[in-house]
Structure formats: C-alpha cells, structure tokens
Design a protein around this motif. Structure first.
Motif, PDB file in Angstrom:
ATOM      1  N   PHE A  38       0.822  -1.207   0.000  1.00  0.00           N
ATOM      2  CA  PHE A  38       0.000   0.000   0.000  1.00  0.00           C
ATOM      3  C   PHE A  38       0.858   1.260   0.000  1.00  0.00           C
ATOM      4  N   HIS A  39       0.266   2.335  -0.482  1.00  0.00           N
ATOM      5  CA  HIS A  39       0.827   3.683  -0.371  1.00  0.00           C
ATOM      6  C   HIS A  39      -0.254   4.542   0.274  1.00  0.00           C
ATOM      7  N   LEU A  40       0.166   5.432   1.160  1.00  0.00           N
ATOM      8  CA  LEU A  40      -0.745   6.371   1.786  1.00  0.00           C
ATOM      9  C   LEU A  40      -0.164   7.758   1.579  1.00  0.00           C
ATOM     10  N   VAL A  41      -0.944   8.678   1.034  1.00  0.00           N
ATOM     11  CA  VAL A  41      -0.473  10.042   0.771  1.00  0.00           C
ATOM     12  C   VAL A  41      -1.387  11.011   1.500  1.00  0.00           C
ATOM     13  N   LEU A  42      -0.770  11.955   2.229  1.00  0.00           N
ATOM     14  CA  LEU A  42      -1.555  12.987   2.899  1.00  0.00           C
ATOM     15  C   LEU A  42      -0.811  14.309   2.847  1.00  0.00           C
ATOM     16  N   THR A  43      -1.557  15.375   2.981  1.00  0.00           N
ATOM     17  CA  THR A  43      -0.986  16.717   3.011  1.00  0.00           C
ATOM     18  C   THR A  43      -0.959  17.190   4.450  1.00  0.00           C
ATOM     19  N   GLU A  44       0.195  17.635   4.878  1.00  0.00           N
ATOM     20  CA  GLU A  44       0.335  18.141   6.236  1.00  0.00           C
ATOM     21  C   GLU A  44      -0.416  19.466   6.363  1.00  0.00           C
ATOM     22  N   PRO A  45      -1.127  19.668   7.466  1.00  0.00           N
ATOM     23  CA  PRO A  45      -1.805  20.953   7.676  1.00  0.00           C
ATOM     24  C   PRO A  45      -0.809  22.105   7.786  1.00  0.00           C
ATOM     25  N   LEU A  46      -1.299  23.321   7.674  1.00  0.00           N
ATOM     26  CA  LEU A  46      -0.485  24.522   7.767  1.00  0.00           C
ATOM     27  C   LEU A  46       0.311  24.543   9.072  1.00  0.00           C
ATOM     28  N   VAL A  47       1.594  24.854   8.980  1.00  0.00           N
ATOM     29  CA  VAL A  47       2.472  24.898  10.145  1.00  0.00           C
ATOM     30  C   VAL A  47       3.056  26.299  10.262  1.00  0.00           C
ATOM     31  N   LEU A  48       2.977  26.893  11.444  1.00  0.00           N
ATOM     32  CA  LEU A  48       3.627  28.175  11.702  1.00  0.00           C
ATOM     33  C   LEU A  48       4.991  27.896  12.302  1.00  0.00           C
ATOM     34  N   ASP A  49       5.996  28.607  11.834  1.00  0.00           N
ATOM     35  CA  ASP A  49       7.357  28.353  12.304  1.00  0.00           C
ATOM     36  C   ASP A  49       7.499  28.605  13.795  1.00  0.00           C
ATOM     37  N   ARG A  50       7.032  29.751  14.297  1.00  0.00           N
ATOM     38  CA  ARG A  50       7.091  30.041  15.728  1.00  0.00           C
ATOM     39  C   ARG A  50       6.288  31.306  16.013  1.00  0.00           C
ATOM     40  N   ASP A  51       5.973  31.489  17.273  1.00  0.00           N
ATOM     41  CA  ASP A  51       5.228  32.654  17.737  1.00  0.00           C
ATOM     42  C   ASP A  51       6.238  33.651  18.310  1.00  0.00           C
ATOM     43  N   PRO A  52       6.407  34.832  17.698  1.00  0.00           N
ATOM     44  CA  PRO A  52       7.440  35.771  18.170  1.00  0.00           C
ATOM     45  C   PRO A  52       7.209  36.258  19.592  1.00  0.00           C
ATOM     46  N   SER A  53       5.966  36.457  20.009  1.00  0.00           N
ATOM     47  CA  SER A  53       5.721  36.945  21.363  1.00  0.00           C
ATOM     48  C   SER A  53       6.121  35.901  22.393  1.00  0.00           C
ATOM     49  N   LEU A  54       5.878  34.617  22.097  1.00  0.00           N
ATOM     50  CA  LEU A  54       6.263  33.554  23.007  1.00  0.00           C
ATOM     51  C   LEU A  54       7.782  33.453  23.100  1.00  0.00           C
ATOM     52  N   THR A  55       8.464  33.600  21.982  1.00  0.00           N
ATOM     53  CA  THR A  55       9.927  33.552  21.975  1.00  0.00           C
ATOM     54  C   THR A  55      10.493  34.678  22.829  1.00  0.00           C
ATOM     55  N   GLU A  56       9.938  35.883  22.711  1.00  0.00           N
ATOM     56  CA  GLU A  56      10.424  37.023  23.492  1.00  0.00           C
ATOM     57  C   GLU A  56      10.156  36.833  24.979  1.00  0.00           C
ATOM     58  N   GLN A  57       9.015  36.236  25.340  1.00  0.00           N
ATOM     59  CA  GLN A  57       8.697  36.011  26.744  1.00  0.00           C
ATOM     60  C   GLN A  57       9.616  34.969  27.368  1.00  0.00           C
ATOM     61  N   LEU A  58       9.883  33.898  26.633  1.00  0.00           N
ATOM     62  CA  LEU A  58      10.677  32.808  27.175  1.00  0.00           C
ATOM     63  C   LEU A  58      12.170  33.096  27.145  1.00  0.00           C
ATOM     64  N   LEU A  59      12.637  33.822  26.143  1.00  0.00           N
ATOM     65  CA  LEU A  59      14.066  34.077  25.976  1.00  0.00           C
ATOM     66  C   LEU A  59      14.332  35.567  25.782  1.00  0.00           C
TER      67      LEU A  59
END
Length: 170
Positions: A38-59
C-alpha cells in the motif's frame, strides 16, 4: 491493479526517551498496489514556524533569530509506502526540509534528511540509521493499523527509541 480510497487517518510519533509526542488527524488517500502492498499520501496541515511573542517572553535576553516568522505556504506531502515486511516514510514539498526513512524488521535502515538551501549555499543532507525492532500491519483486505517501533542511531550513538503508529478509519 492500483485502487485508491479516501480515508480518515490518525498518525502519531512518540519517543520513549524524549518529550516528543506528535499526532495528526486528517484525510489521506490510500492506494492498494497488491494484496499486501500500500501507499498512503496525505498533506500536512499549515504549520507556523514560531510565535514571536512567546519567543520574546521565554528568551528575553537572547538576540532575535535571523529568520522571519512565516507560515509554510506550500503543502508538505507525507508519503508512506508499506507492507507487512517493510515501510518507507517520505516528507517532501516546501523546499525547507525533507526526509526519507527506510524501515525493515530486525534490520538497519537509513534515515536521510535534506535541509533547505539558501541562494549562496547548496542543499545540505545528512544520514542517520534506524533499527526496526517491531513492524506490525493489521487489517484485511485493507489495512487498519500499522505500528513501527524503531531506534534512531548516529554512528555508534543511540539518539532515542520511537513508536510510529498509523490508524486508518473505515
């Protein structure tokens, strides 16, 4: 004879050693090549690289990362070829990152990764090895469940043990 079916699927990857647990529920196309291939093909849902506000809060003391925050605009395709004896998992599509894992029960396979090229650098790739400890396919005539348990290795260093499961709904 090649036949195809649209199916709801749940794909998950869990690490036994690291805090990694990822699950994806979506619709995929299942292609039947032979009675057990068998072969199974799917499309990955939209992915956001990162949240800038979260990055600034954590680091807050860390300088901002050079790459801009962006959404993946072209879909990434996940393609799984499988039988009761072996499996190949490939992700390709957006030009940023791709991989291919080759699995066969009680054997070492390859896990190859390609990283995005920039205008002044060629595409980079690296290869790891995996050892498939368990491969189980359930369902007849169409598969309903696939489980892969494997170890990921870099030369002589174990990078972790992983469990990949695929559930296919009727």
């Amino acid at each position: 004879m090649l036949t195809q079916h649209r199916k709801s699927v749940c794909v998950s990857l869990t690490s036994a050693d690291l805090p990694i647990c990822s699950e994806l529920e979506t619709v995929a196309t299942l292609y039947q090549h032979d009675h057990d291939r068998f072969h199974l093909v799917l499309t990955e849902p939209l992915v956001l690289d990162r949240d800038p506000s979260l990055t600034e809060q954590l680091l807050p003391a860390v300088q901002p990362l050079q790459s801009p925050i962006s959404a993946v605009t072209t879909p990434r395709l996940l393609w799984l070829e499988f039988s009761p004896y072996r499996a190949t998992l490939t992700m390709q599509g957006n030009g940023q990152f791709s991989y291919r894992h080759l699995f066969q029960l009680n054997m070492f396979g390859s896990s190859r990764y390609w990283l995005a090229a920039t205008d002044d650098q060629p595409t980079e790739q690296f290869c790891l090895h995996n050892f498939t400890r368990f491969l189980h396919l359930k369902g007849n005539p169409l598969p309903r469940f696939l489980m892969l348990e494997y170890e990921l290795w870099s030369e002589q260093e174990l990078l972790g043990s992983y469990l990949f499961t695929l559930e296919i709904q009727d």
